[in-house]
Design a protein around this motif. Structure first.
Motif: not given
Length: 499
Positions: A409-411, A418-419, A446-449
């Motif tokens: 995870s990060g920003r 973002v995960h 949050h967002l997932n990728a």
């Protein structure tokens, strides 16, 4: 200094509550203690020689939380001769000697203005076998002149001012942190350069009212100039700031954000209420039209800007019509995130004695409606990013489920969480590295990728994280900083600059 055992230094632990300002103050406390010969206790150590509570007086039940934790430590201290307990921060500034009267096993109480006194106070308390209480009414030394043990290899806090000149009726911070004191620009930039030279990629400029910076030396455009100057620092990839006040927001700051490549297009700007009547009662010197006008200008200059805010529900006298106006402003502003709070009385503030205090059930019901409204909007805004490529600064502790899901995870640059899946790069990506990846799913927060990363860039911050090192700054004086030898990185610890 007395040691815990022959030949071994005394160990310490800092427990932090509250805002980013407190988190950064705790880095100063750690730096001071390590300069005095103390060593950070291992996370599993339940009996460090010194426990420091860095407290908050803004959050609800802050008093109960502190005294509950002090109560849990009483039997531990009784079984551990020589253990010391210190209480600092905003609650210490407010309660002063009451802390020792309520918890006589506390050894040291220090305020927001004299963090630098802590090591000497611990020594005096140990020598005299008596509690030391020292609360100053004004700043002794600017905190950034104190040594600092940074908690991150990749992101750092830099105070540009302390204190606040506003008089919001719900806020106790000005009485605890004092009037605004500004650092000279050269000293700030020296600290930022020192961090960038050590491999830090992201810096957040901190102030209780960050965009009023310059008021003390008479330059109302000083903050915009500071942002632009940060753009000239080699190695610094991201600049953020928190928290600005709408009344002090000027067009030159918007231009500096838009025109300085390393200044992130993210803005945290507290709204507090969408009702002009409530804003007036809060003594917030702007109205909803002014607030929305700033957002309109920000988005015109930076269409990709992510705007976050703070909102208080249930302020004394708030009517259903007032609350409805807050919902209207939330819908118009299209926030990417909002920190929402139920109003609670803070002793010593004008709002605590105002007429029209609302029943708890009314505040709770409005709060639930606000959250539903905010999440509907944040989810819709996040969905717009599905399929977009984002640059992620990999972080520690941002993804509580990462170990189970196999993600990291990060920003993103706009501050969104973002995960992301690591794919074939599993084990190669470190905290502090940069990853480019495509958003595949959006949730309200949050967002997932979940596809393989498009790119991975190893950084000096990642190298330091892998080696277990964090930057140390020994205090920035006269614009001539140095970086000390990195210390071993501890496990992260948990921890009201939003006005």
């Amino acid at each position: 200094m007395t040691t815990a055992a022959a030949g071994s230094p005394r160990t310490y632990q800092v427990r932090t509550y509250g805002c980013q300002m407190n988190v950064h103050d705790s880095e100063r406390i750690s730096g001071l203690l390590e300069d005095a010969g103390y060593v950070r206790a291992a996370e599993a150590d339940e009996q460090p020689d010194v426990v420091v509570f860095n407290t908050c007086a803004v959050r609800e039940n802050a008093d109960n939380r502190l005294y509950g934790n002090l109560g849990h430590l009483r039997p531990v201290k009784a079984k551990h001769p020589g253990m010391q307990i210190a209480v600092g921060g905003c609650l210490a500034q407010k309660d002063r000697g009451d802390i020792v009267r309520k918890a006589p096993w506390v050894d040291v109480v220090f305020g927001t203005h004299n963090i630098g006194s802590l090591p000497a106070m611990l020594d005096r308390a140990r020598h005299n076998a008596a509690a030391e209480v020292e609360i100053l009414e004004s700043l002794e030394v600017f905190p950034s002149t104190l040594p600092t043990r940074r908690e991150s290899t990749y992101a750092g806090w830099v105070s540009i001012s302390v204190g606040c000149n506003n008089t919001c009726t719900f806020c106790i911070v000005p009485s605890l942190r004092g009037k605004e004191k500004d650092r000279r620009p050269g000293d700030i930039l020296a600290e930022v350069r020192a961090l960038a030279d050590s491999g830090v990629l992201e810096v957040t400029l901190l102030g209780q009212n960050v965009n009023s910076y310059g008021v003390e030396f008479g330059d109302r455009y000083a903050f915009g100039k500071l942002l632009r100057a940060c753009g000239d620092i080699d190695g610094l990839e991201r600049v953020r700031f928190t928290s600005p006040h709408p009344k002090d927001f000027t067009d030159d700051v918007i231009a500096a954000m838009a025109e300085t490549p390393n200044v992130c297009h993210s803005l945290h700007m507290p709204l507090q209420s969408g009702s002009d009547d409530v804003l007036r009662a809060m003594r917030r010197s702007y109205r909803s039209e002014r607030y929305l006008g700033i957002i309109e200008k920000v988005r015109a200059a930076m269409p990709d800007a992510a705007i976050t805010t703070d909102i208080i529900v249930g302020f004394p006298g708030e009517t259903e019509a007032d609350f409805a106006r807050t919902l209207d402003v939330v819908r118009e502003a299209r926030f990417s995130s909002a920190f929402t709070f139920q109003y609670s009385k803070r002793p010593g503030t004008p709002a605590a004695t105002m007429d029209g205090q609302l029943p708890k059930q009314v505040v709770q019901e409005r709060y639930e409606r606000l959250i539903a409204c905010v999440e509907e909007i944040t989810w819709a805004e996040n969905k717009k990013l599905v399929g977009e490529t984002v640059e992620v600064l990999v972080a520690v502790g941002e993804g509580r489920k990462d170990e189970r899901t196999g993600r990291m995870s990060g920003r993103a640059r706009d501050g969104r969480l973002v995960h992301f899946a690591t794919g074939e790069l599993a084990g190669q990506i470190r905290p502090g590295d940069i990853v480019h990846t495509v958003v595949t799913y959006a949730a309200p927060h949050h967002l997932n990728a979940d596809g393989a990363p498009l790119a991975h860039r190893r950084t000096r911050a990642g190298d330091a994280a892998e080696a277990g090192q964090v930057p140390r700054t020994p205090g920035v004086l006269l614009g001539l900083p140095t970086i000390g030898a990195p210390a071993a990185a501890p496990a992260p610890v948990g921890g009201c600059a939003a006005h």
